[in-house]
Design a protein around this motif. Structure first.
Motif, PDB file in Angstrom:
ATOM      1  N   ASN A 347       8.018   5.107   0.673  1.00 36.25           N
ATOM      2  CA  ASN A 347       7.894   3.557   0.600  1.00 36.25           C
ATOM      3  C   ASN A 347       7.925   2.599   1.914  1.00 36.25           C
ATOM      4  O   ASN A 347       8.766   2.881   2.524  1.00 36.25           O
ATOM      5  N   LYS A 377       0.616  -3.162   2.597  1.00 35.08           N
ATOM      6  CA  LYS A 377       0.479  -1.910   1.472  1.00 35.08           C
ATOM      7  C   LYS A 377      -0.467  -2.638   0.545  1.00 35.08           C
ATOM      8  O   LYS A 377      -0.530  -3.700   0.171  1.00 35.08           O
ATOM      9  N   ASN A 378      -0.982  -1.653  -0.057  1.00 32.65           N
ATOM     10  CA  ASN A 378      -2.098  -1.732  -1.265  1.00 32.65           C
ATOM     11  C   ASN A 378      -3.007  -2.801  -0.940  1.00 32.65           C
ATOM     12  O   ASN A 378      -3.511  -3.616  -1.768  1.00 32.65           O
ATOM     13  N   GLN A 427       1.563  12.181  -0.111  1.00 30.20           N
ATOM     14  CA  GLN A 427       0.833  10.997  -0.530  1.00 30.20           C
ATOM     15  C   GLN A 427      -0.232  10.565  -0.100  1.00 30.20           C
ATOM     16  O   GLN A 427      -0.584   9.367  -0.525  1.00 30.20           O
ATOM     17  N   LYS A 506      -4.604  11.097  -6.748  1.00 29.11           N
ATOM     18  CA  LYS A 506      -3.830  10.045  -6.921  1.00 29.11           C
ATOM     19  C   LYS A 506      -2.722   9.505  -5.765  1.00 29.11           C
ATOM     20  O   LYS A 506      -1.696   9.345  -5.869  1.00 29.11           O
ATOM     21  N   LYS A 508      -1.155   7.580  -2.641  1.00 27.86           N
ATOM     22  CA  LYS A 508      -0.687   6.297  -2.415  1.00 27.86           C
ATOM     23  C   LYS A 508      -1.335   5.710  -0.947  1.00 27.86           C
ATOM     24  O   LYS A 508      -1.269   4.303  -0.879  1.00 27.86           O
ATOM     25  N   PHE A 509      -2.027   6.877  -0.264  1.00 27.24           N
ATOM     26  CA  PHE A 509      -2.518   6.145   1.006  1.00 27.24           C
ATOM     27  C   PHE A 509      -3.728   6.881   1.043  1.00 27.24           C
ATOM     28  O   PHE A 509      -3.874   8.385   1.125  1.00 27.24           O
ATOM     29  N   ASP A 537      -3.058  -0.016  -6.475  1.00 27.65           N
ATOM     30  CA  ASP A 537      -1.812   0.418  -5.940  1.00 27.65           C
ATOM     31  C   ASP A 537      -1.824   1.568  -4.842  1.00 27.65           C
ATOM     32  O   ASP A 537      -0.937   2.247  -4.506  1.00 27.65           O
ATOM     33  N   THR A 538      -3.064   1.538  -4.004  1.00 29.46           N
ATOM     34  CA  THR A 538      -3.508   2.338  -3.007  1.00 29.46           C
ATOM     35  C   THR A 538      -3.711   1.657  -1.793  1.00 29.46           C
ATOM     36  O   THR A 538      -4.608   0.972  -1.988  1.00 29.46           O
ATOM     37  N   THR A 539      -2.992   1.936  -0.615  1.00 29.06           N
ATOM     38  CA  THR A 539      -3.577   1.478   0.564  1.00 29.06           C
ATOM     39  C   THR A 539      -4.708   2.305   1.015  1.00 29.06           C
ATOM     40  O   THR A 539      -4.491   3.433   1.277  1.00 29.06           O
TER      41      THR A 539
END
Length: 591
Positions: A347, A377-378, A427, A506, A508-509, A537-539
């Motif tokens: 996070n 982020k995002n 991630q 999927k 997050k980055f 919701d992904t950077t």
């Protein structure tokens, strides 16, 4: 020879199995000696019969036949027992060497995976492959056959010499007379074999690398019609390897006959000196025959000295090459921040580049120079610049593939040197501009980065990337084999499969390094819209010079010669004069 000390931990690991094998060696040699003694007794028994015949004494032929039959039966029994012992000797020592070979290959392979990208850039893949295959195979020959034959030679010599000294110390001295010459030969030759073996292995690594590169780039070779040049270069490298191997073989071809000659001289000395001692009634004819058998028993072990010497020296040279990489501690940042740490929750709100600089090895030019900016982020952040501006380098630092030389990469307030990269890479998804696909099915290539994705998710991703219809057009659909590096696919298909491999995870980055350069404009717009609307919701951080992509990005960084010269949104950068506006105008004029 010091290089072989690295293997001691494996000897310790399999010490029980190897020790049992060595016990079999000892008992096998004991049962090899007993027949010689029985044959000597048989000679003495027959000699006594001949003497009695000559002196006209009475003979009990039944007793003679019974004794000889007993000796013959014992000889057969001892041979069977020795054969069984030799079988179990190999089943223990040779099997142990195979297990060590497996462990050593696994250790080398895992070590390769843990080393940084810098290590893999500096070393040819052919050399890496040769060290884990050919070099390990030579080391295995030392771990198994060389150890077995060396111990066999030592125990056999001890047992035979002990028996010889018991029978006749004088005759034993005659037999051992040539041994100092043999020891001198081994001492002089072993160093040269070691040095020459190292040269041979280096040439083999070069030959392997040339072959691997040629077949990996076979389409390039054919497109430039360079087959003849490649053949000539391969012939030169192959001849170098052949000449080095011949030089090593010449030494062995001289060494082995010399060893046999020395053993032959020992037999002649045994017959000559033994005849004299028999004539003086010091020893019997049977004991001379027993001595001759012992010398013949030493023929193969003595001959194997040369072979064992070569095997050990080659293994030492190969293990030295293996150790060169095993002792390399240039680990990747993922290994340095490994899973033995407490896994923290993934996070963060911002990623900050703080005075970050990077310079490649053997280069005096900074690929990145004092970079300062933030990524929220995002959001979708784009990196723009001409070729060589530092876009790929920046993305590799973000992905943890390389580490900056100076400055800090901060995840919130946590420095990249303390950040839990091992957890972070679970991630992250990274699509390189140099797409690589495994020689496997399309399905397995897409699902390579995850174990949790379902077939339905894979199909949906392929549909969103405008790839599904093209896959269904293949006879085997998702089970179609793509060949090494995806040789059967177009550039755009390879890029979209690589992107599907990233998205099905999927992440997050998401990092995209010019990942849509081979995709047509209409497909590109569909993919960008999918990323924009479905990956909220992904950077996302990407590099591209295409305006259709850049217009969708919330933040754009413009690089030139490794430095940031502009940053802002698409609208802000278009409204002011600068590198970005010039790029925009040039693309409009070109279109």
């Amino acid at each position: 020879m010091k290089s072989l000390q690295y293997l001691n931990k494996y000897f310790f690991k399999y010490r029980f199995r190897i020790s049992i094998g060595l016990v079999f060696v000892v008992f096998g040699n004991i049962f090899a000696l007993l027949p010689a003694h029985l044959i000597g007794k048989s000679f003495d028994l027959i000699t006594d019969v001949i003497q009695k015949i000559q002196s006209s004494e009475s003979l009990d032929m039944n007793s003679l036949y019974q004794a000889l039959s007993l000796y013959a039966g014992l000889l057969i029994l001892f041979a069977i027992i020795r054969g069984v012992l030799m079988f179990y000797m190999r089943q223990t020592i040779i099997v142990a060497s195979r297990k060590i070979e497996f462990d050593l290959k696994s250790e080398i392979f895992n070590h390769y995976l843990n080393l940084s990208s810098r290590f893999h850039m500096l070393n040819d893949s052919g050399d890496l492959l040769n060290r884990i295959t050919e070099d390990v195979n030579r080391v295995r020959m030392y771990l198994g056959p060389a150890v077995m034959y060396s111990f066999n030679l030592i125990t056999l010599i001890i047992l035979i010499l002990t028996r010889m000294l018991v029978v006749s110390p004088q005759l034993t001295l005659f037999v051992l007379a040539p041994l100092p010459i043999l020891s001198f030969l081994i001492y002089k030759v072993s160093h040269y074999i070691n040095m020459q073996s190292s040269h041979v292995q280096n040439k083999l690594s070069k030959l392997t690398n040339v072959t691997q590169e040629t077949f990996s780039g076979i389409r390039l070779v054919k497109s430039f019609v360079r087959e003849r040049d490649i053949k000539n270069y391969f012939r030169i490298v192959s001849n170098d390897y052949m000449n080095q191997s011949i030089s090593l073989s010449i030494i062995n071809s001289i060494f082995f006959p010399l060893v046999l000659l020395i053993v032959g001289v020992s037999i002649l000395l045994t017959v000559y000196a033994g005849g004299i001692l028999v004539s003086r009634n010091v020893i019997s004819v049977g004991e001379v025959a027993e001595f001759i058998i012992y010398v013949n028993m030493l023929t193969w072990p003595a001959t194997s000295i040369g072979w064992v010497t070569e095997v050990i020296q080659r293994a030492a040279a190969s293990q030295a090459r293996i150790n060169e990489f095993l002792y390399n501690k240039d680990y990747s940042i993922f290994y340095n921040r490994s899973e033995d740490q407490l896994k923290s929750e993934f996070n963060f709100n911002t990623i900050n580049f703080n005075n970050l600089s990077f310079k490649y090895i053997d280069s005096d030019i900074l690929a990145l120079n004092n970079i300062n900016f933030s990524i929220k982020k995002n959001t979708i952040t784009a990196i723009v610049g001409h070729v060589g501006s530092g876009k790929t380098t920046m993305l590799k630092i973000l992905a943890g593939i390389i580490s900056p030389n100076n400055g800090n990469l901060l995840f919130d307030e946590v420095s990249h040197t303390k950040f839990n990269w091992f957890n972070f890479r679970d991630q992250i998804a990274y699509v390189s501009q140099d797409v690589f696909l495994f020689s496997n099915s399309i399905k397995n290539n897409i699902l390579f980065g995850t174990d949790d994705a379902t077939d339905l998710e894979m199909i949906n991703i392929a549909r969103d990337l405008c790839l599904l219809d093209e896959i269904h057009s293949f006879n085997d659909g998702f089970d179609t084999l793509v060949g090494e590096g995806g040789v059967t696919l177009s550039g755009g298909q390879k890029q979209r499969i690589a992107l599907a491999r990233a998205l099905v995870k999927k992440p997050k980055f998401l990092i995209l390094d010019d990942a849509l350069s081979n995709v047509d404009s209409s497909t590109e717009i569909k993919i960008i819209n999918y990323i924009k609307h479905e990956l909220k919701d992904t950077t996302v951080i990407l590099s591209s010079n295409r305006l259709s992509i850049l217009s969708c990005c919330s933040n754009i960084i413009v690089l030139k010669s490794g430095s940031i010269i502009q940053h802002g949104s698409h609208g802000e950068l278009i409204d002011c004069d600068g590198e970005y506006k010039n790029l925009f105008i040039h693309q409009i004029d070109f279109n």
